[in-house]
Design a protein around this motif. Structure first.
Motif, PDB file in Angstrom:
ATOM      1  N   GLN A 209       3.041  15.409  -8.175  1.00 35.18           N
ATOM      2  CA  GLN A 209       3.707  14.068  -8.313  1.00 35.18           C
ATOM      3  C   GLN A 209       3.093  13.204  -9.457  1.00 35.18           C
ATOM      4  OE1 GLN A 209       2.560  15.569  -5.353  1.00 35.18           O
ATOM      5  NE2 GLN A 209       3.845  15.290  -3.651  1.00 35.18           N
ATOM      6  N   PRO A 210       3.820  12.124  -9.824  1.00 35.09           N
ATOM      7  CA  PRO A 210       3.242  11.163 -10.928  1.00 35.09           C
ATOM      8  C   PRO A 210       1.924  10.779 -10.441  1.00 35.09           C
ATOM      9  CG  PRO A 210       5.406  10.814 -10.347  1.00 35.09           C
ATOM     10  CD  PRO A 210       5.215  11.674  -9.457  1.00 35.09           C
ATOM     11  N   THR A 211       0.874  10.618 -11.395  1.00 30.23           N
ATOM     12  CA  THR A 211      -0.633  10.281 -11.191  1.00 30.23           C
ATOM     13  C   THR A 211      -0.618   8.897 -10.516  1.00 30.23           C
ATOM     14  OG1 THR A 211      -1.183  11.506 -12.970  1.00 30.23           O
ATOM     15  CG2 THR A 211      -2.645  10.077 -12.119  1.00 30.23           C
ATOM     16  N   GLU A 212       0.299   8.017 -10.820  1.00 29.70           N
ATOM     17  CA  GLU A 212       0.254   6.653 -10.290  1.00 29.70           C
ATOM     18  C   GLU A 212       0.720   6.679  -8.694  1.00 29.70           C
ATOM     19  OE1 GLU A 212       1.762   6.064 -14.351  1.00 29.70           O
ATOM     20  OE2 GLU A 212       2.057   7.672 -12.652  1.00 29.70           O
ATOM     21  N   PHE A 213       1.700   7.524  -8.197  1.00 30.47           N
ATOM     22  CA  PHE A 213       2.058   7.801  -6.985  1.00 30.47           C
ATOM     23  C   PHE A 213       0.893   8.346  -6.324  1.00 30.47           C
ATOM     24  CE2 PHE A 213       3.430  10.620  -3.443  1.00 30.47           C
ATOM     25  CZ  PHE A 213       3.764   9.774  -2.587  1.00 30.47           C
ATOM     26  N   VAL A 214       0.182   9.590  -6.666  1.00 32.60           N
ATOM     27  CA  VAL A 214      -0.877  10.039  -5.990  1.00 32.60           C
ATOM     28  C   VAL A 214      -1.954   9.309  -5.731  1.00 32.60           C
ATOM     29  CG1 VAL A 214      -2.540  11.990  -5.948  1.00 32.60           C
ATOM     30  CG2 VAL A 214      -0.130  12.451  -6.965  1.00 32.60           C
ATOM     31  N   ASP A 215      -2.430   8.315  -6.767  1.00 32.79           N
ATOM     32  CA  ASP A 215      -3.383   7.465  -6.422  1.00 32.79           C
ATOM     33  C   ASP A 215      -3.375   6.637  -5.466  1.00 32.79           C
ATOM     34  OD1 ASP A 215      -4.788   8.851  -8.902  1.00 32.79           O
ATOM     35  OD2 ASP A 215      -4.388   7.284 -10.284  1.00 32.79           O
ATOM     36  N   ALA A 216      -2.085   5.891  -5.382  1.00 36.52           N
ATOM     37  CA  ALA A 216      -1.850   4.857  -4.413  1.00 36.52           C
ATOM     38  C   ALA A 216      -1.974   5.616  -3.063  1.00 36.52           C
ATOM     39  CB  ALA A 216      -0.452   4.291  -4.880  1.00 36.52           C
ATOM     40  N   TYR A 217      -1.196   6.572  -3.046  1.00 36.50           N
ATOM     41  CA  TYR A 217      -1.261   7.696  -1.773  1.00 36.50           C
ATOM     42  C   TYR A 217      -2.512   7.958  -1.203  1.00 36.50           C
ATOM     43  CZ  TYR A 217       0.655  10.849   1.604  1.00 36.50           C
ATOM     44  OH  TYR A 217       0.962  11.541   2.670  1.00 36.50           O
ATOM     45  N   THR A 218      -3.332   8.438  -2.114  1.00 35.02           N
ATOM     46  CA  THR A 218      -4.764   8.949  -1.524  1.00 35.02           C
ATOM     47  C   THR A 218      -5.652   7.694  -1.215  1.00 35.02           C
ATOM     48  OG1 THR A 218      -5.441   9.232  -3.757  1.00 35.02           O
ATOM     49  CG2 THR A 218      -4.421  11.107  -2.864  1.00 35.02           C
ATOM     50  N   GLU A 219      -5.419   6.662  -1.785  1.00 34.35           N
ATOM     51  CA  GLU A 219      -6.355   5.443  -1.635  1.00 34.35           C
ATOM     52  C   GLU A 219      -6.043   4.940  -0.088  1.00 34.35           C
ATOM     53  OE1 GLU A 219      -7.265   0.888  -3.197  1.00 34.35           O
ATOM     54  OE2 GLU A 219      -5.791   2.307  -4.138  1.00 34.35           O
ATOM     55  N   ARG A 220      -4.844   5.033   0.404  1.00 29.36           N
ATOM     56  CA  ARG A 220      -4.310   4.795   1.901  1.00 29.36           C
ATOM     57  C   ARG A 220      -4.892   5.973   2.841  1.00 29.36           C
ATOM     58  NH1 ARG A 220      -1.023   0.128   1.740  1.00 29.36           N
ATOM     59  NH2 ARG A 220      -0.566   0.597   3.864  1.00 29.36           N
ATOM     60  N   MET A 221      -4.978   7.203   2.365  1.00 30.38           N
ATOM     61  CA  MET A 221      -5.223   8.389   3.200  1.00 30.38           C
ATOM     62  C   MET A 221      -6.452   8.358   3.752  1.00 30.38           C
ATOM     63  SD  MET A 221      -4.036  10.759   4.775  1.00 30.38           S
ATOM     64  CE  MET A 221      -2.333  11.252   4.135  1.00 30.38           C
ATOM     65  N   SER A 259      -1.744   8.525  10.195  1.00 35.00           N
ATOM     66  CA  SER A 259      -0.938   7.519  11.376  1.00 35.00           C
ATOM     67  C   SER A 259      -1.834   7.191  12.186  1.00 35.00           C
ATOM     68  CB  SER A 259       0.194   8.627  12.047  1.00 35.00           C
ATOM     69  OG  SER A 259      -0.571   9.501  12.684  1.00 35.00           O
ATOM     70  N   ALA A 260      -3.314   7.363  11.921  1.00 34.55           N
ATOM     71  CA  ALA A 260      -4.255   6.777  12.788  1.00 34.55           C
ATOM     72  C   ALA A 260      -4.762   5.261  12.622  1.00 34.55           C
ATOM     73  CB  ALA A 260      -5.473   7.753  12.530  1.00 34.55           C
ATOM     74  N   TRP A 261      -4.297   4.888  11.274  1.00 37.31           N
ATOM     75  CA  TRP A 261      -4.750   3.470  10.952  1.00 37.31           C
ATOM     76  C   TRP A 261      -3.944   2.438  11.936  1.00 37.31           C
ATOM     77  CZ3 TRP A 261      -8.388   3.065   7.657  1.00 37.31           C
ATOM     78  CH2 TRP A 261      -8.434   4.075   6.519  1.00 37.31           C
TER      79      TRP A 261
END
Length: 261
Positions: A209-221, A259-261
Protein backbone atom coordinates in the motif's frame (compact mmCIF):
# COMPACT_ATOMS: atom_id res chain seq x y z
CA UNK A 1 -0.80 -34.62 20.35
CA UNK A 2 -0.79 -30.93 19.46
CA UNK A 3 -0.10 -31.72 15.82
CA UNK A 4 -3.05 -34.12 15.71
CA UNK A 5 -5.36 -31.50 17.21
CA UNK A 6 -4.60 -29.06 14.42
CA UNK A 7 -4.14 -31.63 11.66
CA UNK A 8 -6.26 -31.45 8.52
CA UNK A 9 -5.00 -34.74 7.13
CA UNK A 10 -7.53 -36.50 4.94
CA UNK A 11 -9.89 -33.53 4.84
CA UNK A 12 -11.16 -31.72 1.79
CA UNK A 13 -11.23 -27.92 1.77
CA UNK A 14 -12.66 -25.34 -0.63
CA UNK A 15 -11.27 -21.81 -0.66
CA UNK A 16 -13.25 -19.22 -2.59
CA UNK A 17 -11.17 -16.36 -3.92
CA UNK A 18 -8.27 -18.77 -3.65
CA UNK A 19 -6.17 -16.93 -6.26
CA UNK A 20 -6.10 -13.72 -4.25
CA UNK A 21 -3.56 -12.51 -1.72
CA UNK A 22 -5.35 -13.99 1.29
CA UNK A 23 -6.89 -16.93 -0.54
CA UNK A 24 -3.63 -18.20 -1.99
CA UNK A 25 -1.95 -18.07 1.43
CA UNK A 26 -4.91 -19.85 3.03
CA UNK A 27 -4.70 -22.50 0.33
CA UNK A 28 -1.01 -23.09 1.01
CA UNK A 29 -1.57 -23.19 4.75
CA UNK A 30 -4.37 -25.75 4.58
CA UNK A 31 -2.46 -27.94 2.13
CA UNK A 32 0.66 -27.84 4.34
CA UNK A 33 -1.40 -29.35 7.13
CA UNK A 34 -2.66 -32.23 5.09
CA UNK A 35 -5.84 -30.93 3.48
CA UNK A 36 -6.75 -31.58 -0.13
CA UNK A 37 -7.65 -28.09 -1.32
CA UNK A 38 -9.87 -26.92 -4.16
CA UNK A 39 -9.48 -23.32 -5.29
CA UNK A 40 -12.66 -21.64 -6.53
CA UNK A 41 -11.91 -18.33 -8.23
CA UNK A 42 -13.22 -16.36 -11.18
CA UNK A 43 -9.67 -15.97 -12.57
CA UNK A 44 -8.67 -19.62 -12.11
CA UNK A 45 -8.10 -21.96 -15.05
CA UNK A 46 -9.56 -25.43 -14.54
CA UNK A 47 -6.82 -27.93 -13.74
CA UNK A 48 -6.21 -30.95 -11.55
CA UNK A 49 -3.26 -32.01 -9.44
CA UNK A 50 -2.39 -31.91 -5.77
CA UNK A 51 -4.70 -28.89 -5.76
CA UNK A 52 -7.86 -28.57 -7.82
CA UNK A 53 -8.45 -25.25 -9.55
CA UNK A 54 -11.91 -24.41 -10.83
CA UNK A 55 -13.13 -21.24 -12.53
CA UNK A 56 -16.05 -20.22 -10.34
CA UNK A 57 -18.15 -17.07 -10.21
CA UNK A 58 -19.42 -17.09 -6.64
CA UNK A 59 -22.40 -14.92 -7.66
CA UNK A 60 -23.61 -17.77 -9.91
CA UNK A 61 -24.73 -20.82 -7.93
CA UNK A 62 -24.62 -23.08 -10.99
CA UNK A 63 -20.85 -22.60 -11.34
CA UNK A 64 -20.37 -23.34 -7.64
CA UNK A 65 -22.40 -26.53 -7.93
CA UNK A 66 -20.52 -27.75 -11.01
CA UNK A 67 -17.18 -27.21 -9.29
CA UNK A 68 -18.48 -28.85 -6.11
CA UNK A 69 -19.51 -31.92 -8.12
CA UNK A 70 -15.94 -32.15 -9.47
CA UNK A 71 -14.45 -31.87 -5.99
CA UNK A 72 -16.77 -34.53 -4.62
CA UNK A 73 -16.02 -36.87 -7.53
CA UNK A 74 -12.26 -36.40 -7.13
CA UNK A 75 -12.11 -36.55 -3.35
CA UNK A 76 -15.16 -36.26 -1.10
CA UNK A 77 -17.77 -33.83 0.16
CA UNK A 78 -15.77 -30.90 1.55
CA UNK A 79 -15.00 -30.81 5.24
CA UNK A 80 -13.94 -27.16 5.17
CA UNK A 81 -15.18 -24.07 3.31
CA UNK A 82 -13.30 -20.78 3.57
CA UNK A 83 -15.17 -17.87 2.02
CA UNK A 84 -12.37 -15.48 1.09
CA UNK A 85 -13.71 -14.12 -2.22
CA UNK A 86 -14.29 -10.37 -1.86
CA UNK A 87 -14.17 -6.98 -3.54
CA UNK A 88 -12.74 -3.90 -1.85
CA UNK A 89 -11.67 -0.38 -2.73
CA UNK A 90 -7.96 -0.04 -1.84
CA UNK A 91 -6.26 3.17 -0.65
CA UNK A 92 -5.29 4.02 -4.25
CA UNK A 93 -8.73 3.32 -5.73
CA UNK A 94 -10.05 5.57 -8.55
CA UNK A 95 -11.96 8.74 -7.74
CA UNK A 96 -15.41 7.48 -8.73
CA UNK A 97 -15.21 4.77 -6.06
CA UNK A 98 -14.03 6.92 -3.19
CA UNK A 99 -15.95 10.19 -3.29
CA UNK A 100 -18.37 11.44 -0.62
CA UNK A 101 -20.94 9.01 0.74
CA UNK A 102 -23.73 11.09 -0.74
CA UNK A 103 -22.41 10.40 -4.25
CA UNK A 104 -21.34 6.76 -3.88
CA UNK A 105 -22.46 4.97 -7.08
CA UNK A 106 -25.17 2.37 -6.56
CA UNK A 107 -23.57 0.23 -9.28
CA UNK A 108 -20.47 -0.13 -7.11
CA UNK A 109 -22.63 -1.05 -4.12
CA UNK A 110 -24.33 -3.75 -6.17
CA UNK A 111 -21.01 -5.24 -7.30
CA UNK A 112 -19.51 -5.36 -3.82
CA UNK A 113 -22.63 -6.78 -2.21
CA UNK A 114 -22.99 -9.37 -4.97
CA UNK A 115 -19.53 -10.85 -4.35
CA UNK A 116 -19.06 -10.27 -0.64
CA UNK A 117 -22.54 -11.16 0.61
CA UNK A 118 -24.44 -12.99 -2.12
CA UNK A 119 -21.32 -14.93 -3.12
CA UNK A 120 -20.71 -16.04 0.45
CA UNK A 121 -24.35 -16.97 0.94
CA UNK A 122 -24.50 -18.99 -2.29
CA UNK A 123 -21.28 -20.84 -1.46
CA UNK A 124 -22.70 -21.67 1.96
CA UNK A 125 -25.97 -22.81 0.39
CA UNK A 126 -24.37 -25.15 -2.10
CA UNK A 127 -21.43 -26.49 -0.10
CA UNK A 128 -22.84 -26.19 3.40
CA UNK A 129 -25.89 -28.22 2.41
CA UNK A 130 -23.67 -31.12 1.35
CA UNK A 131 -21.69 -30.81 4.57
CA UNK A 132 -24.91 -30.99 6.58
CA UNK A 133 -25.96 -34.12 4.69
CA UNK A 134 -22.59 -35.66 5.56
CA UNK A 135 -22.99 -34.63 9.21
CA UNK A 136 -19.77 -32.65 9.51
CA UNK A 137 -18.01 -29.52 8.34
CA UNK A 138 -16.47 -26.17 9.21
CA UNK A 139 -17.25 -22.92 7.38
CA UNK A 140 -15.10 -19.82 7.88
CA UNK A 141 -16.39 -16.48 6.59
CA UNK A 142 -13.55 -13.98 6.25
CA UNK A 143 -14.49 -10.50 7.42
CA UNK A 144 -12.70 -7.27 8.29
CA UNK A 145 -12.41 -4.80 11.13
CA UNK A 146 -14.16 -2.40 8.74
CA UNK A 147 -17.21 -4.61 9.06
CA UNK A 148 -17.03 -4.58 12.86
CA UNK A 149 -15.98 -0.93 13.30
CA UNK A 150 -16.30 2.21 11.25
CA UNK A 151 -13.35 3.00 8.96
CA UNK A 152 -11.00 5.66 10.32
CA UNK A 153 -11.28 8.19 7.53
CA UNK A 154 -8.25 10.12 8.78
CA UNK A 155 -6.04 7.32 7.47
CA UNK A 156 -6.74 8.64 4.01
CA UNK A 157 -5.86 12.27 4.71
CA UNK A 158 -2.86 11.93 2.41
CA UNK A 159 -5.26 11.63 -0.53
CA UNK A 160 -7.24 14.66 0.58
CA UNK A 161 -4.09 16.72 1.08
CA UNK A 162 -3.41 16.09 -2.57
CA UNK A 163 -6.72 17.70 -3.48
CA UNK A 164 -8.81 14.54 -3.81
CA UNK A 165 -12.17 13.93 -2.14
CA UNK A 166 -11.29 10.51 -0.73
CA UNK A 167 -13.38 8.46 1.70
CA UNK A 168 -13.22 4.75 2.42
CA UNK A 169 -16.39 3.58 0.63
CA UNK A 170 -19.46 2.39 2.51
CA UNK A 171 -20.11 -0.82 0.54
CA UNK A 172 -17.16 -2.80 1.90
CA UNK A 173 -18.13 -2.06 5.50
CA UNK A 174 -21.78 -2.91 4.94
CA UNK A 175 -20.94 -6.14 3.13
CA UNK A 176 -18.44 -7.37 5.72
CA UNK A 177 -20.79 -6.49 8.57
CA UNK A 178 -23.49 -8.63 6.94
CA UNK A 179 -21.28 -11.70 7.31
CA UNK A 180 -21.51 -11.63 11.10
CA UNK A 181 -25.21 -12.40 11.19
CA UNK A 182 -24.98 -14.77 8.23
CA UNK A 183 -22.48 -16.68 10.35
CA UNK A 184 -24.72 -16.66 13.43
CA UNK A 185 -27.77 -17.66 11.41
CA UNK A 186 -26.03 -20.63 9.82
CA UNK A 187 -24.26 -21.65 13.03
CA UNK A 188 -27.61 -22.20 14.73
CA UNK A 189 -29.33 -23.50 11.60
CA UNK A 190 -26.79 -26.28 11.05
CA UNK A 191 -25.61 -26.85 14.62
CA UNK A 192 -27.41 -30.18 15.04
CA UNK A 193 -26.13 -31.28 11.62
CA UNK A 194 -22.51 -31.10 12.75
CA UNK A 195 -21.58 -28.05 10.65
CA UNK A 196 -19.75 -25.29 12.51
CA UNK A 197 -19.80 -21.74 11.08
CA UNK A 198 -17.54 -18.95 12.29
CA UNK A 199 -16.30 -15.53 11.22
CA UNK A 200 -12.63 -14.54 11.07
CA UNK A 201 -12.14 -10.78 11.34
CA UNK A 202 -8.82 -9.47 10.06
CA UNK A 203 -7.13 -6.10 10.16
CA UNK A 204 -5.09 -4.64 7.34
CA UNK A 205 -2.67 -6.98 5.58
CA UNK A 206 0.50 -5.63 4.01
CA UNK A 207 0.15 -5.53 0.23
CA UNK A 208 2.46 -2.76 -0.94
CA UNK A 209 0.00 0.00 0.00
CA UNK A 210 1.06 3.64 -0.33
CA UNK A 211 3.65 4.61 2.28
CA UNK A 212 1.53 7.48 3.61
CA UNK A 213 -1.34 5.09 4.31
CA UNK A 214 0.90 2.48 5.97
CA UNK A 215 2.51 5.10 8.21
CA UNK A 216 -0.86 6.46 9.37
CA UNK A 217 -2.28 2.97 9.83
CA UNK A 218 0.59 1.55 11.84
CA UNK A 219 0.72 4.62 14.07
CA UNK A 220 -2.80 3.75 15.27
CA UNK A 221 -2.19 -0.01 15.48
CA UNK A 222 -1.26 -1.30 18.97
CA UNK A 223 1.20 -3.84 17.51
CA UNK A 224 2.70 -1.07 15.38
CA UNK A 225 2.54 -2.85 12.04
CA UNK A 226 0.22 -4.31 9.43
CA UNK A 227 -0.34 -8.05 9.37
CA UNK A 228 1.85 -10.27 7.23
CA UNK A 229 -0.28 -12.43 4.96
CA UNK A 230 1.16 -15.59 6.56
CA UNK A 231 -0.49 -14.60 9.84
CA UNK A 232 -3.94 -15.45 8.49
CA UNK A 233 -3.07 -19.16 8.38
CA UNK A 234 -3.05 -19.89 12.13
CA UNK A 235 -6.59 -18.63 12.82
CA UNK A 236 -7.92 -20.38 9.70
CA UNK A 237 -6.33 -23.71 10.70
CA UNK A 238 -7.72 -23.35 14.22
CA UNK A 239 -11.27 -22.77 12.94
CA UNK A 240 -11.00 -25.51 10.30
CA UNK A 241 -9.57 -28.18 12.60
CA UNK A 242 -10.74 -30.15 15.64
CA UNK A 243 -8.93 -27.60 17.80
CA UNK A 244 -12.14 -25.52 17.55
CA UNK A 245 -14.61 -28.41 17.77
CA UNK A 246 -16.78 -26.54 20.32
CA UNK A 247 -16.58 -23.16 18.55
CA UNK A 248 -19.47 -22.08 16.36
CA UNK A 249 -21.26 -18.80 15.73
CA UNK A 250 -18.16 -16.96 16.93
CA UNK A 251 -16.16 -14.05 15.61
CA UNK A 252 -12.43 -14.68 15.96
CA UNK A 253 -10.72 -11.28 15.82
CA UNK A 254 -7.11 -11.24 14.62
CA UNK A 255 -6.55 -7.50 14.28
CA UNK A 256 -3.27 -6.65 16.02
CA UNK A 257 -5.23 -4.97 18.83
CA UNK A 258 -7.02 -2.45 16.58
CA UNK A 259 -10.41 -3.05 18.22
CA UNK A 260 -8.95 -2.94 21.75
CA UNK A 261 -8.58 0.83 21.84
Amino acid sequence: MTDDLFSLGGRVAVVTGGMGQLGSEITRGLAARGARVAVFDIVAEDRDGDLLYRRVDVTDRSTIERALADVTAHWDVPHVLVNAAALDSPPDAPAEEVGPFEDYPVESLDQVMAVNVKGTLLSCQAIGARMAEAGRGSIVNVSSIYGMLSPVQELYDFRRRGGEAFFKPVAYSVSKSALYNLTRYLATYWARSGVRVNTLTLAGVWNDQPTEFVDAYTERMPLGRMANVEEVVGPIVFLASDASSYVTGANLVADGGWSAW
